[in-house]
Scaffold this motif. Structure first.
Motif, PDB file in Angstrom:
ATOM      1  N   ALA A 242       0.810  -1.215   0.000  1.00  0.00           N
ATOM      2  CA  ALA A 242       0.000   0.000   0.000  1.00  0.00           C
ATOM      3  C   ALA A 242       0.841   1.261   0.000  1.00  0.00           C
ATOM      4  CB  ALA A 242      -0.941  -0.003   1.202  1.00  0.00           C
ATOM      5  N   SER A 243       2.120   1.162   0.393  1.00  0.00           N
ATOM      6  CA  SER A 243       2.963   2.360   0.460  1.00  0.00           C
ATOM      7  C   SER A 243       3.622   2.677  -0.873  1.00  0.00           C
ATOM      8  CB  SER A 243       4.052   2.162   1.520  1.00  0.00           C
ATOM      9  OG  SER A 243       4.947   1.122   1.146  1.00  0.00           O
ATOM     10  N   SER A 244       3.503   1.783  -1.846  1.00  0.00           N
ATOM     11  CA  SER A 244       4.139   1.982  -3.145  1.00  0.00           C
ATOM     12  C   SER A 244       3.141   2.534  -4.153  1.00  0.00           C
ATOM     13  CB  SER A 244       4.719   0.662  -3.658  1.00  0.00           C
ATOM     14  OG  SER A 244       5.725   0.186  -2.786  1.00  0.00           O
ATOM     15  N   GLY A 245       3.678   3.068  -5.238  1.00  0.00           N
ATOM     16  CA  GLY A 245       2.845   3.664  -6.266  1.00  0.00           C
ATOM     17  C   GLY A 245       2.579   2.722  -7.419  1.00  0.00           C
ATOM     18  N   ASP A 246       2.707   3.253  -8.636  1.00  0.00           N
ATOM     19  CA  ASP A 246       2.395   2.482  -9.840  1.00  0.00           C
ATOM     20  C   ASP A 246       3.645   1.767 -10.355  1.00  0.00           C
ATOM     21  OD1 ASP A 246      -0.242   3.371  -9.831  1.00  0.00           O
ATOM     22  OD2 ASP A 246       0.273   5.185 -10.955  1.00  0.00           O
ATOM     23  N   PRO A 247       3.646   0.434 -10.398  1.00  0.00           N
ATOM     24  CA  PRO A 247       4.804  -0.296 -10.933  1.00  0.00           C
ATOM     25  C   PRO A 247       4.862  -0.143 -12.447  1.00  0.00           C
ATOM     26  CG  PRO A 247       3.019  -1.815 -10.460  1.00  0.00           C
ATOM     27  CD  PRO A 247       2.569  -0.472  -9.972  1.00  0.00           C
ATOM     28  N   GLU A 248       6.072  -0.042 -12.987  1.00  0.00           N
ATOM     29  CA  GLU A 248       6.236   0.267 -14.397  1.00  0.00           C
ATOM     30  C   GLU A 248       6.766  -0.911 -15.218  1.00  0.00           C
ATOM     31  OE1 GLU A 248       8.678   3.750 -14.272  1.00  0.00           O
ATOM     32  OE2 GLU A 248       7.006   5.039 -13.669  1.00  0.00           O
ATOM     33  N   GLN A 249       7.582  -1.776 -14.622  1.00  0.00           N
ATOM     34  CA  GLN A 249       8.136  -2.941 -15.299  1.00  0.00           C
ATOM     35  C   GLN A 249       8.380  -4.025 -14.266  1.00  0.00           C
ATOM     36  OE1 GLN A 249      11.429  -0.722 -17.627  1.00  0.00           O
ATOM     37  NE2 GLN A 249      11.194  -2.640 -18.726  1.00  0.00           N
ATOM     38  N   VAL A 250       8.602  -5.243 -14.740  1.00  0.00           N
ATOM     39  CA  VAL A 250       9.034  -6.328 -13.864  1.00  0.00           C
ATOM     40  C   VAL A 250      10.040  -7.170 -14.631  1.00  0.00           C
ATOM     41  CG1 VAL A 250       6.996  -7.698 -14.527  1.00  0.00           C
ATOM     42  CG2 VAL A 250       8.310  -8.321 -12.481  1.00  0.00           C
ATOM     43  N   ILE A 251      11.216  -7.386 -14.021  1.00  0.00           N
ATOM     44  CA  ILE A 251      12.265  -8.188 -14.649  1.00  0.00           C
ATOM     45  C   ILE A 251      12.856  -9.117 -13.597  1.00  0.00           C
ATOM     46  CG2 ILE A 251      12.835  -6.405 -16.352  1.00  0.00           C
ATOM     47  CD1 ILE A 251      15.392  -5.866 -14.628  1.00  0.00           C
ATOM     48  N   PRO A 252      13.497 -10.203 -14.020  1.00  0.00           N
ATOM     49  CA  PRO A 252      14.133 -11.095 -13.044  1.00  0.00           C
ATOM     50  C   PRO A 252      15.382 -10.466 -12.466  1.00  0.00           C
ATOM     51  CG  PRO A 252      14.643 -11.806 -15.271  1.00  0.00           C
ATOM     52  CD  PRO A 252      13.637 -10.699 -15.413  1.00  0.00           C
ATOM     53  N   ASP A 253      15.688 -10.808 -11.197  1.00  0.00           N
ATOM     54  CA  ASP A 253      16.920 -10.299 -10.588  1.00  0.00           C
ATOM     55  C   ASP A 253      18.077 -11.282 -10.698  1.00  0.00           C
ATOM     56  OD1 ASP A 253      16.362 -12.262  -8.727  1.00  0.00           O
ATOM     57  OD2 ASP A 253      16.255 -10.913  -7.004  1.00  0.00           O
ATOM     58  N   GLY A 254      17.837 -12.434 -11.322  1.00  0.00           N
ATOM     59  CA  GLY A 254      18.887 -13.423 -11.507  1.00  0.00           C
ATOM     60  C   GLY A 254      19.152 -14.286 -10.300  1.00  0.00           C
TER      61      GLY A 254
END
Length: 331
Positions: A242-254
């Protein structure tokens, strides 16, 4: 007898590896990587009618390269399958172009009467572009609009017959012939008078491991950030912040987790989220005393490293001290 001193490896963190101070308020808008020493990042100027600028990482040096961009264009998406198959999608707001780097030069492969802002690349003859006009596929010769791909804004491809995409409150899957859709509206925050939920990105790790990000769409601050997971049978919500805004992308962190850049409201503070151990965490990013914005991220294949691209500016005045920045997460 002599004993060797123990040298501790530096802690993994995000570091700024390239800064530009061009006149006209520079900002990086897209990035893609095919290896630790080979990547492309694309820069635009917020002031004036500038052309997009391409930067190429070869080895350890970022070099400005010739790029056939037009005035008022912005490179909003980039993707690649190899060092000789790199793609950039430009947009002026009402028209988009798809350009390809073949290892020696950039060429335009097609244009669209649309605002397209996502690309996923399998090979030089298997590319998908997503945006306001839906889904377009490139077969190596022509761009064809998929009639069943309307409303899809972002995608992730595993193979020619397994492509995933999102649009609105639904997830779509391409089986090689058509798109089939699944509603995940029940997993997103309920709509209110001042908020409207929707999906914003997707990452398909395998047929039984797919991740989608979304937002509750609060009117002012955006968010909350929502993370969904598909196990090969069903979609489930695995995290909500709830404290975060709008996510823009999602990628793996490896390392079995995910990187998710997020923004709190239009022009608001940026947060780099990391999903690991079943939870979302905020990870610090450097600013050198300035506020940092990230507009694009790209995993470095076969590593636990990644690139991020954006800009930085004075903390309380986004119009001053603007510099374009490229970051790398090293581990």
């Amino acid at each position: 007898s002599a004993s060797a001193a123990h040298v501790q490896a530096p802690a993994a963190s995000w570091k700024i590896v390239k800064t530009t101070h061009l006149s006209g308020a520079p900002t990086f808008t897209a990035v893609t990587a095919t290896g630790r020493g080979n990547a492309w990042a694309f820069e635009g100027l917020q002031a004036g009618t500038s052309r997009p600028i391409a930067w190429h990482l070869s080895g350890s040096t970022w070099t400005r390269e010739s790029f056939p961009g037009k005035a008022d264009e912005t490179v909003w998406a980039a993707g690649s399958s190899s060092a000789t198959d790199v793609w950039a999608v430009t947009s002026t707001g009402s028209r988009s172009r798809a350009l390809r780097w073949n290892g020696s030069s950039w060429t335009v492969t097609g244009s669209f009467h649309a605002n397209d802002q996502a690309v996923t690349v399998l090979s030089s003859h298997d590319v998908w572009v997503f945006g306001s006009s839906g889904a377009w596929h490139y077969n190596g010769h022509h761009w064809l609009r998929s009639a069943s791909g309307h409303g899809l804004i972002s995608g992730s491809a595993r193979s020619h017959d397994s492509v995933w995409a999102v649009g609105g409150t639904g997830v779509a899957h391409w089986n090689g012939h058509t798109w089939s859709r699944t509603s995940v509206a029940s997993l997103l925050p309920p709509d209110t008078v001042l908020s409207h939920s929707g999906l914003t990105g997707i990452y398909a790790q395998s047929a039984k491991n797919v991740w989608a990000i979304g937002t509750g769409g609060r009117e002012d601050e955006g968010g909350p950030t929502v993370l969904l997971h598909y196990n090969g049978h069903n979609w489930a919500r695995v995290a909500l912040d709830a404290s975060s805004g709008d996510p823009e992308q999602v990628i793996p962190d490896g390392s079995g987790g995910l990187w998710i850049p997020s923004r709190i409201g239009a022009g608001g503070a940026f947060q780099m989220l990391r999903y690991s151990g079943g939870h979302l965490h905020i990870v610090a990013v450097p600013g050198g005393g300035l506020r940092l914005n990230v507009f694009a991220v790209a995993a470095i294949p076969h590593t636990a490293s990644a690139f991020a691209a954006g800009d930085k500016h004075r903390f309380r005045n986004p119009g001053l001290g603007i510099a374009g920045v490229i970051l790398e997460y090293e581990r």
